[in-house]
Design a protein around this motif. Structure first.
Motif, short mmCIF file in Angstrom:
data_model
loop_
_atom_site.label_atom_id
_atom_site.label_comp_id
_atom_site.label_asym_id
_atom_site.label_seq_id
_atom_site.Cartn_x
_atom_site.Cartn_y
_atom_site.Cartn_z
N ARG A 33 -15.41 36.53 66.22
CA ARG A 33 -16.28 37.62 65.77
C ARG A 33 -16.43 37.61 64.25
NH1 ARG A 33 -15.86 43.95 67.72
NH2 ARG A 33 -17.71 44.70 66.57
N ALA A 34 -15.34 37.44 63.54
CA ALA A 34 -15.38 37.42 62.07
C ALA A 34 -16.15 36.21 61.55
CB ALA A 34 -13.96 37.41 61.50
N LEU A 35 -16.03 35.08 62.23
CA LEU A 35 -16.77 33.89 61.82
C LEU A 35 -18.27 34.13 61.89
CD1 LEU A 35 -14.69 31.07 63.58
CD2 LEU A 35 -14.88 31.45 61.11
N GLY A 64 -22.99 42.38 69.44
CA GLY A 64 -22.14 41.35 70.04
C GLY A 64 -22.90 40.12 70.51
N VAL A 65 -24.15 39.98 70.11
CA VAL A 65 -24.99 38.92 70.66
C VAL A 65 -24.58 37.53 70.15
CG1 VAL A 65 -26.75 39.14 68.85
CG2 VAL A 65 -27.38 38.23 71.08
N LEU A 66 -23.99 37.44 68.96
CA LEU A 66 -23.65 36.13 68.41
C LEU A 66 -22.26 35.67 68.82
CD1 LEU A 66 -25.11 36.44 64.79
CD2 LEU A 66 -26.00 35.08 66.69
N TYR A 67 -21.27 36.51 68.74
CA TYR A 67 -19.90 36.06 69.02
C TYR A 67 -19.57 36.00 70.51
CZ TYR A 67 -18.64 41.06 69.36
OH TYR A 67 -18.57 42.39 69.71
N VAL A 113 -24.77 25.67 67.59
CA VAL A 113 -23.31 25.75 67.73
C VAL A 113 -22.89 25.55 69.17
CG1 VAL A 113 -21.32 27.31 67.59
CG2 VAL A 113 -22.94 27.17 65.68
N LEU A 114 -23.51 26.29 70.08
CA LEU A 114 -23.11 26.22 71.49
C LEU A 114 -23.55 24.93 72.17
CD1 LEU A 114 -23.58 29.91 72.70
CD2 LEU A 114 -21.56 28.77 71.73
N LEU A 120 -17.99 28.89 67.79
CA LEU A 120 -18.07 28.52 66.38
C LEU A 120 -16.69 28.13 65.87
CD1 LEU A 120 -19.60 28.27 63.72
CD2 LEU A 120 -19.41 30.76 63.45
N LYS A 121 -15.67 28.82 66.30
CA LYS A 121 -14.31 28.50 65.90
C LYS A 121 -13.93 27.08 66.34
CE LYS A 121 -9.62 30.42 66.05
NZ LYS A 121 -9.54 30.81 64.63
N ALA A 122 -14.28 26.73 67.58
CA ALA A 122 -13.98 25.40 68.09
C ALA A 122 -14.77 24.33 67.34
CB ALA A 122 -14.28 25.33 69.59
N LEU A 123 -16.02 24.65 67.00
CA LEU A 123 -16.84 23.70 66.25
C LEU A 123 -16.21 23.39 64.91
CD1 LEU A 123 -19.69 22.22 66.02
CD2 LEU A 123 -20.37 24.24 64.70
N LEU A 124 -15.83 24.42 64.17
CA LEU A 124 -15.25 24.22 62.84
C LEU A 124 -13.91 23.47 62.91
CD1 LEU A 124 -16.03 27.70 61.24
CD2 LEU A 124 -17.21 25.54 60.83
N ALA A 125 -13.15 23.75 63.95
CA ALA A 125 -11.85 23.09 64.11
C ALA A 125 -12.00 21.60 64.39
CB ALA A 125 -11.05 23.75 65.23
N GLY A 126 -13.16 21.20 64.87
CA GLY A 126 -13.37 19.81 65.23
C GLY A 126 -13.76 18.90 64.08
N PHE A 127 -14.05 19.45 62.91
CA PHE A 127 -14.44 18.61 61.78
C PHE A 127 -13.21 18.07 61.07
CE2 PHE A 127 -18.22 21.44 62.11
CZ PHE A 127 -19.15 20.45 62.36
#
Length: 232
Positions: A33-35, A64-67, A113-114, A120-127
């Motif tokens: 949510r914060a991301l 809540g539409v984005l997170y 992202v999806l 988004l958290k998983a995406l950033l963690a993958g870089f």
């Protein structure tokens, strides 16, 4: 008082350690949510007052539409409806300036992202590196240039090794002789990266991360400009 380049540099060097000490206390990873809140602020703050962008991001966050990763349809339509309504900004009702454009941009970012990760958290963690994350954002997050992408990655405490090169930083580079003609704000990585490399060397001289350096520059230059106290 008129500040010369060397005085501006000394002022920046003096506050870098304090900034670095402060940010060290806030390195907890952001949740999904914060991301999305931080990312939406970076998109929404372009060419509008920051407090209006915050109000718009808060309204989108409440929906809540984005997170919500299950939400894949009508994202843009929902955001557009929010951005077309009056927003409370400091007790005043304000309308957001670019509802259609920003709704489309956020919808496309959400879809990108999806399409590449579960969140988004998983995406950033993958870089592999923060620089790889920034390159992806600039290429795939519509509405984010290198400055905004760098700001997002710093705001979520992912890295302090990327520079946020804004007008204050460009002026500082010119006044201190780091760059004889820093020019105006840069919107492409091709022109952004050489300036960042110059700042990174300067940061190494001051023994601080470049993301801390640009923060210190922003503070010093903002005060100097308010006082109209720097030599042209």
């Amino acid at each position: 008082m008129i500040y010369e380049g060397r005085q501006l540099q000394a002022a920046v060097a003096s506050i870098c350690p304090d900034i670095e000490s402060r940010v060290a206390q806030f390195r907890d990873p952001a949740d999904e949510r914060a991301l999305w809140w931080e990312l939406s602020v970076c998109v929404l703050s372009s060419q509008v007052p920051f407090n209006l962008a915050i109000a718009a991001a808060e309204a989108i966050d409440k929906l809540g539409v984005l997170y919500c990763s299950q939400q894949r349809e009508n994202v843009g339509e929902a955001i557009h409806c929010i951005l077309r309504t009056h927003l409370n900004v400091g007790g005043r009702e304000r309308l957001y300036r670019f509802p259609s454009v920003r709704a489309v941009q956020l919808e496309r970012i959400h879809a990108s992202v999806l399409a590449n990760a579960d969140s988004l958290k998983a995406l950033l963690a993958g870089f592999e590196t923060a620089n790889h994350a920034r390159r992806w954002l600039v290429a795939n997050a519509h509405g984010l240039g290198p400055k905004q992408a760098s700001m997002f990655l710093r705001n979520v405490a992912l890295t302090y090794d990327l520079a946020i090169i804004d007008r204050h930083v460009l002026d500082y580079m010119s006044l201190t002789g780091l760059q004889s003609n820093a020019g105006s704000a840069v919107s492409s990585l091709k022109h952004y990266l050489p300036l960042e490399d110059v700042l990174r060397v300067h940061a190494e001289d001051l023994k601080c991360p470049v993301g801390i350096l640009d923060w210190a520059i922003w503070i010093v230059m903002r005060i100097a400009k308010q006082q109209k106290g720097y030599a042209q």
